[in-house]
Enzyme design. Sequence first.
Site, PDB file in Angstrom:
ATOM      1  CG  ASP A  15       6.441 -50.798  37.918  1.00 10.86           C
ATOM      2  OD1 ASP A  15       6.118 -50.090  38.878  1.00 10.86           O
ATOM      3  OD2 ASP A  15       6.855 -51.970  38.053  1.00 10.86           O
ATOM      4  CE  LYS A 113       6.010 -52.169  41.437  1.00 12.73           C
ATOM      5  NZ  LYS A 113       6.950 -53.005  40.692  1.00 12.73           N
ATOM      6  CB  CYS A 158       4.445 -54.927  38.012  1.00 15.87           C
ATOM      7  SG  CYS A 158       6.148 -55.367  38.422  1.00 15.87           S
TER       8      CYS A 158
END
Length: 210
Positions: A15, A113, A158
């Site tokens: 990310d 996601k 994450c």
Amino acid sequence: MSIAPSDTDVLLVVDVQKDFCPDGRLAVPRGDEVVPIVNRLAAKFTNVVLTQDWHPPGHLSFASSHPGKQPFQTIEVAYGPQVLWPDHCVQYTPGAEFREDLHIAHAALVIRKGFRRAIDSYSTFYENDRATPTGLAGYLRERGLRRVFLAGLAFDFCVRYSAEDAHREGFEAIVIEDACRGIDVDGSVAATRRRLAELGVRCVGAAEIT
Ligand SMILES: [Zn+2]
């Protein structure tokens, strides 16, 4: 200790998107600092996978989807507790894009996601219902990749849950901690270090990767 990545290792870059960096909508403090570190690390790996948080407008994880709620409050949803966030990484908005200074031309796969409206996804392996796989474990197995190095944003969400799931799926997981930055909601950075230590997931420094 120094670690030389082999052809059965993979760097999972979590990310590294504009919204998670300063001036983004869910800025991780000093999140931008990981970019040059990750670029240097990626050059040492044959195998690199990127992940991208990718939410539809009105996503369940957004505080704005729950009247009267504020960002960083926790609510109960069908699969358990869910932290509410500012709107972030909305599909096709500039904030959902990777940082422009992230340069990893040989990254072979982008796992998206959090694109199901009613399920958030911290882990790159399973969504937050713990039952919906992203397909990453199957990809890694088919490619013969056995050891997963993790870097990116945010350390305590994450990256943490991806490392836990990599371990649970039978991969060796190693977190490159100085190539991550944390959000730190209610002690979540310390909790992450404790949990990874309990599982035997190692945290190393980028300088150890040669
Ligand atoms: Zn998100």
